[in-house]
Design a protein around this motif. Sequence first.
Motif, PDB file in Angstrom:
ATOM      1  N   GLY A  90     -14.747  12.769   1.545  1.00 25.53           N
ATOM      2  CA  GLY A  90     -13.662  12.579   2.494  1.00 25.53           C
ATOM      3  C   GLY A  90     -12.395  12.029   1.882  1.00 25.53           C
ATOM      4  O   GLY A  90     -11.524  11.539   2.607  1.00 25.53           O
ATOM      5  N   PHE A  91     -12.274  12.073   0.545  1.00 25.89           N
ATOM      6  CA  PHE A  91     -11.108  11.492  -0.137  1.00 25.89           C
ATOM      7  C   PHE A  91     -10.251  12.613  -0.708  1.00 25.89           C
ATOM      8  O   PHE A  91     -10.737  13.452  -1.463  1.00 25.89           O
ATOM      9  CB  PHE A  91     -11.562  10.555  -1.252  1.00 25.89           C
ATOM     10  CG  PHE A  91     -10.439   9.815  -1.929  1.00 25.89           C
ATOM     11  CD1 PHE A  91      -9.877   8.699  -1.340  1.00 25.89           C
ATOM     12  CD2 PHE A  91      -9.953  10.234  -3.156  1.00 25.89           C
ATOM     13  CE1 PHE A  91      -8.851   8.013  -1.958  1.00 25.89           C
ATOM     14  CE2 PHE A  91      -8.932   9.556  -3.782  1.00 25.89           C
ATOM     15  CZ  PHE A  91      -8.381   8.437  -3.181  1.00 25.89           C
ATOM     16  N   SER A  92      -8.966  12.608  -0.357  1.00 26.42           N
ATOM     17  CA  SER A  92      -8.016  13.595  -0.869  1.00 26.42           C
ATOM     18  C   SER A  92      -7.044  12.878  -1.793  1.00 26.42           C
ATOM     19  O   SER A  92      -6.263  12.024  -1.351  1.00 26.42           O
ATOM     20  CB  SER A  92      -7.263  14.267   0.285  1.00 26.42           C
ATOM     21  OG  SER A  92      -6.334  15.219  -0.211  1.00 26.42           O
ATOM     22  N   SER A  93      -7.101  13.169  -3.076  1.00 27.74           N
ATOM     23  CA  SER A  93      -6.295  12.438  -4.062  1.00 27.74           C
ATOM     24  C   SER A  93      -4.963  13.131  -4.315  1.00 27.74           C
ATOM     25  O   SER A  93      -4.828  14.343  -4.200  1.00 27.74           O
ATOM     26  CB  SER A  93      -7.062  12.315  -5.383  1.00 27.74           C
ATOM     27  OG  SER A  93      -7.283  13.604  -5.938  1.00 27.74           O
ATOM     28  N   GLU A  94      -3.983  12.295  -4.669  1.00 26.86           N
ATOM     29  CA  GLU A  94      -2.682  12.797  -5.115  1.00 26.86           C
ATOM     30  C   GLU A  94      -2.566  12.752  -6.629  1.00 26.86           C
ATOM     31  O   GLU A  94      -1.813  13.503  -7.223  1.00 26.86           O
ATOM     32  CB  GLU A  94      -1.562  11.974  -4.474  1.00 26.86           C
ATOM     33  CG  GLU A  94      -1.497  12.119  -2.958  1.00 26.86           C
ATOM     34  CD  GLU A  94      -0.526  11.151  -2.316  1.00 26.86           C
ATOM     35  OE1 GLU A  94       0.141  11.547  -1.352  1.00 26.86           O
ATOM     36  OE2 GLU A  94      -0.444  10.000  -2.777  1.00 26.86           O
ATOM     37  N   VAL A  95      -3.319  11.834  -7.245  1.00 29.51           N
ATOM     38  CA  VAL A  95      -3.357  11.708  -8.705  1.00 29.51           C
ATOM     39  C   VAL A  95      -4.811  11.526  -9.124  1.00 29.51           C
ATOM     40  O   VAL A  95      -5.550  10.761  -8.508  1.00 29.51           O
ATOM     41  CB  VAL A  95      -2.525  10.503  -9.196  1.00 29.51           C
ATOM     42  CG1 VAL A  95      -2.616  10.394 -10.716  1.00 29.51           C
ATOM     43  CG2 VAL A  95      -1.080  10.621  -8.761  1.00 29.51           C
ATOM     44  N   GLN A  96      -5.224  12.242 -10.178  1.00 28.45           N
ATOM     45  CA  GLN A  96      -6.562  12.093 -10.725  1.00 28.45           C
ATOM     46  C   GLN A  96      -6.460  11.750 -12.198  1.00 28.45           C
ATOM     47  O   GLN A  96      -5.707  12.386 -12.947  1.00 28.45           O
ATOM     48  CB  GLN A  96      -7.392  13.367 -10.543  1.00 28.45           C
ATOM     49  CG  GLN A  96      -8.817  13.248 -11.089  1.00 28.45           C
ATOM     50  CD  GLN A  96      -9.654  14.487 -10.824  1.00 28.45           C
ATOM     51  OE1 GLN A  96      -9.183  15.442 -10.198  1.00 28.45           O
ATOM     52  NE2 GLN A  96     -10.876  14.486 -11.300  1.00 28.45           N
ATOM     53  N   ASP A 112       0.827  -1.216   0.000  1.00 27.94           N
ATOM     54  CA  ASP A 112       0.000   0.000   0.000  1.00 27.94           C
ATOM     55  C   ASP A 112       0.863   1.270   0.000  1.00 27.94           C
ATOM     56  O   ASP A 112       0.642   2.189   0.774  1.00 27.94           O
ATOM     57  CB  ASP A 112      -0.951  -0.004   1.204  1.00 27.94           C
ATOM     58  CG  ASP A 112      -2.157   0.908   0.972  1.00 27.94           C
ATOM     59  OD1 ASP A 112      -2.427   1.223  -0.198  1.00 27.94           O
ATOM     60  OD2 ASP A 112      -2.800   1.306   1.955  1.00 27.94           O
ATOM     61  N   LYS A 113       1.847   1.285  -0.901  1.00 24.78           N
ATOM     62  CA  LYS A 113       2.753   2.426  -0.984  1.00 24.78           C
ATOM     63  C   LYS A 113       2.456   3.329  -2.176  1.00 24.78           C
ATOM     64  O   LYS A 113       3.179   4.295  -2.412  1.00 24.78           O
ATOM     65  CB  LYS A 113       4.204   1.935  -1.078  1.00 24.78           C
ATOM     66  CG  LYS A 113       4.697   1.226   0.180  1.00 24.78           C
ATOM     67  CD  LYS A 113       6.158   0.833   0.046  1.00 24.78           C
ATOM     68  CE  LYS A 113       6.662   0.170   1.316  1.00 24.78           C
ATOM     69  NZ  LYS A 113       8.099  -0.221   1.205  1.00 24.78           N
ATOM     70  N   GLY A 114       1.424   3.001  -2.918  1.00 23.83           N
ATOM     71  CA  GLY A 114       1.100   3.805  -4.083  1.00 23.83           C
ATOM     72  C   GLY A 114       0.369   5.081  -3.708  1.00 23.83           C
ATOM     73  O   GLY A 114      -0.032   5.290  -2.558  1.00 23.83           O
ATOM     74  N   PRO A 115       0.161   5.970  -4.686  1.00 21.62           N
ATOM     75  CA  PRO A 115      -0.500   7.246  -4.430  1.00 21.62           C
ATOM     76  C   PRO A 115      -2.003   7.089  -4.251  1.00 21.62           C
ATOM     77  O   PRO A 115      -2.607   6.107  -4.699  1.00 21.62           O
ATOM     78  CB  PRO A 115      -0.181   8.058  -5.687  1.00 21.62           C
ATOM     79  CG  PRO A 115      -0.058   7.026  -6.767  1.00 21.62           C
ATOM     80  CD  PRO A 115       0.562   5.823  -6.106  1.00 21.62           C
ATOM     81  N   ALA A 116      -2.604   8.058  -3.600  1.00 21.73           N
ATOM     82  CA  ALA A 116      -4.067   8.116  -3.504  1.00 21.73           C
ATOM     83  C   ALA A 116      -4.609   8.505  -4.878  1.00 21.73           C
ATOM     84  O   ALA A 116      -4.279   9.564  -5.407  1.00 21.73           O
ATOM     85  CB  ALA A 116      -4.484   9.128  -2.446  1.00 21.73           C
ATOM     86  N   LEU A 117      -5.442   7.629  -5.457  1.00 22.57           N
ATOM     87  CA  LEU A 117      -5.846   7.764  -6.859  1.00 22.57           C
ATOM     88  C   LEU A 117      -7.346   7.974  -6.977  1.00 22.57           C
ATOM     89  O   LEU A 117      -8.141   7.219  -6.415  1.00 22.57           O
ATOM     90  CB  LEU A 117      -5.439   6.501  -7.632  1.00 22.57           C
ATOM     91  CG  LEU A 117      -5.895   6.424  -9.084  1.00 22.57           C
ATOM     92  CD1 LEU A 117      -5.180   7.464  -9.931  1.00 22.57           C
ATOM     93  CD2 LEU A 117      -5.655   5.025  -9.643  1.00 22.57           C
TER      94      LEU A 117
END
Length: 233
Positions: A115-121, A44-49
């Motif tokens: 409630g979700f904060s993404s790093e990549v969209q 679980d080291k990937g970005p928030a997508l």
Amino acid sequence: MRLLRFSPPLLLLAALTLSGCAALQSPTQFYRLEQGNPALPHNDKGPALLLGPLKLADYLQRENLVQRELDDSLTLTQKIRWAGSLQDDVGQLLLRQLAGQLDTSRVALYPDRVGFSSEVQVVLSISRLDSGVQQPAVLEAQWRLLDAAGVQRSSRVVRLQAKHTGAVIDQVRAQSALLQQLAGELASAIRSMPVAQAVAPRKPVVAAPAKRPEKKPLTPLLEPAKQVEVFRF
């Protein structure tokens, strides 16, 4: 009033004819995209997508399976349909593939982002996804990658193609394979993208209180000298 009488052989023939017609009417067949066997996130080291908005071409937003003919015309098969929403199936397939390939369980499908904060969209538009008995499966799409601040970091237009045997089930497998290939290209582009951290909210700037002007000492008012009376003796 005359009664029509039919001989038993004639009645048997009519019954066999009706049963034969009923047998010729094949039942409706339903299909779903094959999700494949994506690996589950391990570290679980990937970005928030965030995947989406995801847009399918208008001609794909229907229950019937679309078939492409040799002259590139499109036909709808009445007895062959998608089991559910094709757009939902595409979104879930891509989301599961990206989660496994990027090793992240922090994924969300637009517009479910409470409630979700993404790093990549990933903003994705699929303009073509079809096949035919004598036509290969073809996927045409365009994607854009945005960072946490909403700045576009990458963009690409792709066209993928796959062969099949002509059977409907093999056409569905070919289309599923193209979507899995698209997910692989997306994952590769995301890995090479500099992931920006979520932008911290700025603290409000508080204006310094205005300095009060220093009070200068008041100059004493000089009263006019009183006239002194002089007495002479």
